[in-house]
Design an enzyme around this catalytic site. Structure first.
Site, short mmCIF file in Angstrom:
data_model
loop_
_atom_site.label_atom_id
_atom_site.label_comp_id
_atom_site.label_asym_id
_atom_site.label_seq_id
_atom_site.Cartn_x
_atom_site.Cartn_y
_atom_site.Cartn_z
CE LYS A 158 34.17 -5.65 7.13
NZ LYS A 158 33.49 -5.32 8.39
CG ASP A 186 30.87 -7.54 7.79
OD1 ASP A 186 30.69 -6.66 8.64
OD2 ASP A 186 30.42 -7.43 6.63
P1 NDP Z 1 24.65 -11.32 8.90
O1 NDP Z 1 25.18 -12.01 7.71
O2 NDP Z 1 24.54 -12.04 10.18
O3 NDP Z 1 23.21 -10.72 8.57
C1 NDP Z 1 23.03 -9.82 7.53
C2 NDP Z 1 21.54 -9.51 7.41
O4 NDP Z 1 21.38 -8.44 6.49
C3 NDP Z 1 20.75 -10.68 6.86
O5 NDP Z 1 19.44 -10.62 7.34
C4 NDP Z 1 20.81 -10.42 5.35
O6 NDP Z 1 19.74 -11.00 4.61
C5 NDP Z 1 20.70 -8.92 5.31
N1 NDP Z 1 21.37 -8.42 4.11
C6 NDP Z 1 22.68 -8.57 3.78
N2 NDP Z 1 22.94 -8.02 2.60
C7 NDP Z 1 21.77 -7.53 2.16
C8 NDP Z 1 21.38 -6.84 1.00
N3 NDP Z 1 22.27 -6.56 0.03
N4 NDP Z 1 20.08 -6.47 0.88
C9 NDP Z 1 19.18 -6.75 1.86
N5 NDP Z 1 19.49 -7.42 3.00
C10 NDP Z 1 20.76 -7.79 3.14
O7 NDP Z 1 25.56 -10.00 9.05
P2 NDP Z 1 25.73 -9.05 10.31
O8 NDP Z 1 24.47 -9.00 11.09
O9 NDP Z 1 26.99 -9.42 10.98
O10 NDP Z 1 26.00 -7.64 9.60
C11 NDP Z 1 24.96 -6.70 9.33
C12 NDP Z 1 25.55 -5.31 9.14
O11 NDP Z 1 26.24 -4.93 10.34
C13 NDP Z 1 26.59 -5.18 8.03
O12 NDP Z 1 26.51 -3.89 7.48
C14 NDP Z 1 27.91 -5.32 8.77
O13 NDP Z 1 28.99 -4.73 8.09
C15 NDP Z 1 27.57 -4.55 10.04
N6 NDP Z 1 28.43 -4.82 11.19
C16 NDP Z 1 28.57 -6.09 11.69
C17 NDP Z 1 29.36 -6.32 12.78
C18 NDP Z 1 29.47 -7.67 13.41
O14 NDP Z 1 30.05 -7.75 14.50
N7 NDP Z 1 28.92 -8.72 12.84
C19 NDP Z 1 30.16 -5.23 13.41
C20 NDP Z 1 29.86 -3.92 12.88
C21 NDP Z 1 29.05 -3.75 11.79
P3 NDP Z 1 20.02 -12.27 3.65
O15 NDP Z 1 20.13 -13.43 4.58
O16 NDP Z 1 18.87 -12.32 2.74
O17 NDP Z 1 21.32 -11.96 2.94
#
Ligand code: NDP
Length: 453
Positions: free
Chosen positions: A126, A166
């Protein structure tokens, strides 16, 4: 045996101070593995868990770049190469101001186990940076990505380490990172996954994590002769994972009613339908707007601002059948878990990594609900990344239906392995033990075969 885990944890905490998320991730796995060490002392004697919890390599570097005002900015870049026991390091890059060593070590550790469950040959890693893409221009994001890759390219390669996206790293960032890698190395290779379709990407990769989580929920519900049809679902986040979770939930006849970002959440009692989802995708992916704008466009919905001081998030207090946390780590606190259970939730399926605090996990397990931990439930993303690597290596691209069918099969196989392993170790229905043990055995056996390295 408890004393073995205690000793291991006190060593780990002493060696990795100030990294609570990493401690939390290792403790959860160690507690599940007590069952394995009792039956099979060879793993303990070979110090397999101690070795998996020590990254093979940690790379930390300066990322300097110039913003649109001509000011020099300095960020920190990281890559944690955790385990290459079963394949090249594989795992995403996260760009978010909260990124530090402890977050990436927890994510890299989880990734080792998740990747093992996919049935594909991928090790775990990562990386990322404390850079915040929010509010930056495309040109700033490009200059940052180019500077980041100028250093990272020394350490990665299609047979060594293959990063992906991510939080904060989507198609735009992967494009800039890939462009710089290609320019420096003078080679067009599958060094990153999540690439654009015209330049080595795979169909269904953007959708894979969200779709996979819904397929996993479907499998869990099938064990109780139930389905997603008509189920009211809470979804957090509004990024990549949340968007495609909602899309697949709609496909399966469920009713998603929430979305969120770090400013708060929207609740749409009529349900987020396909038309509303298309609007959200445009808002988030093109205009890079905030989820609160949803209520101006769809006045039947309400917006509740986030309150970082509160001991619970009212999103998880809404009555629902299923919950799909899809934002970030520890977003479901102890009280949130209690609220979900008290309101009769049947399924909690984690799209995000480690979104539930340990007390919350305990609550779900003791309530006997269907609880799918992230390392199993969200493995669809990295699984399709693995399929993207295969297509790149073969220089072919599979049809959408073919990739989706493979994803579905992989999620089914993960579910089956996890379920059977939980049963084999005397904890039927405990997907946490099942996932940790099934994944551990695969990595551990490879490590035993390969000697002390
Ligand atoms: P994105 O950046 O596309 O979206 C993240 C979302 O979560 C946004 O809506 C963001 O809001 C919100 N968010 C992030 N950090 C925080 C926080 N500290 N508090 C509140 N809201 C938060 O990321 P992904 O959708 O790719 O990832 C989401 C989750 O899924 C993560 O945990 C990631 O590790 C996991 N994941 C992702 C994979 C992938 O293929 N993308 C694979 C497996 C797991 P804001 O815009 O306000 O930051």
């Amino acid at each position: 045996m408890g004393s073995y885990v205690d000793a291991l944890m006190s060593d780990l905490v002493a060696k990795n101070p100030g990294e609570p998320e990493f401690h939390q991730a290792v403790r959860e796995v160690a507690e599940s593995l007590e069952l394995v060490f009792e039956r099979d002392p060879k793993y303990r004697a070979a110090k397999i868990l101690e070795r998996i919890a020590e990254p093979e390599r940690v790379i930390m570097f300066r990322v300097s770049w110039v913003d649109d005002q001509g000011e020099i900015q300095v960020n920190r870049g990281y890559r944690i190469e955790m385990s290459s026991a079963i394949g090249p390091y594989k795992g995403g890059l996260r760009f978010h101001p909260s990124v530090y060593l402890g977050i990436l070590k927890f994510l890299a550790f989880e990734q080792v186990f998740k990747n093992a469950l996919t049935t594909l040959p991928m090790g775990g890693g990562k990386g990322g940076s404390d850079f915040d893409p929010k509010g930056k221009s495309d040109a700033e994001v490009m200059r940052f990505c180019q500077s980041f890759m100028t250093e990272l390219q020394r350490h990665i390669g299609p047979n060594t380490d293959v990063p992906a996206g991510d939080i904060g790293v989507g198609g735009r960032e992967i494009g800039y990172l890939f462009g710089q890698y290609k320019r420096i190395k003078n080679e067009f290779s599958g060094v990153l996954t999540g690439k654009g379709l015209e330049w080595g990407g795979s169909l269904i990769r953007p959708e894979a994590t969200g779709y996979g989580a819904v397929y996993f929920a479907h499998e869990m519900l099938s064990t109780r002769d139930d389905s997603l049809e008509g189920k009211v679902c809470l979804v957090s986040g509004s990024g990549n994972v949340a968007q495609y979770t909602v899309e697949k939930l709609l496909d399966m006849g469920a009713k998603p009613v929430t979305l969120s970002d770090s400013d708060g959440f929207v609740h749409d009692p009529e349900g987020v339908n396909n038309e509303k989802l298309a609007w959200v995708m445009e808002l988030k992916n093109e205009r890079r707007g905030r989820i609160r704008e949803y209520v101006e466009r769809f006045p039947g919905a309400t917006f509740t601002p986030a309150d970082p001081k509160a001991d619970h998030n009212p999103l998880w207090a809404l009555p629902a059948d299923c919950a799909f946390p899809s934002a970030t780590q520890n977003e479901i606190g102890a009280k949130d878990a209690a609220n979900l259970v008290n309101n009769g939730v049947k399924v909690v399926c984690e799209g995000a990594n480690m979104p539930t605090v340990p007390e919350g996990v305990e609550r779900f397990l003791s309530a006997g609900i269907l609880y799918g931990p992230g390392k199993a439930a969200n493995a669809g993303g990295v699984a399709v990344s693995g399929l993207e690597m295969s297509q790149d290596a073969l220089r072919i691209s599979w049809e959408r239906e073919e990739v989706d069918a493979r994803l579905k099969n992989i999620m089914r196989s993960i579910h089956q392995q996890v379920r059977e392993t939980a049963e084999e170790y005397g904890t039927p229905g405990n997907y946490v033990n099942g996932a940790n043990i099934a994944a551990f055995r695969k990595v551990a056996d490879a490590m035993l075969d390969q000697g002390v390295v």
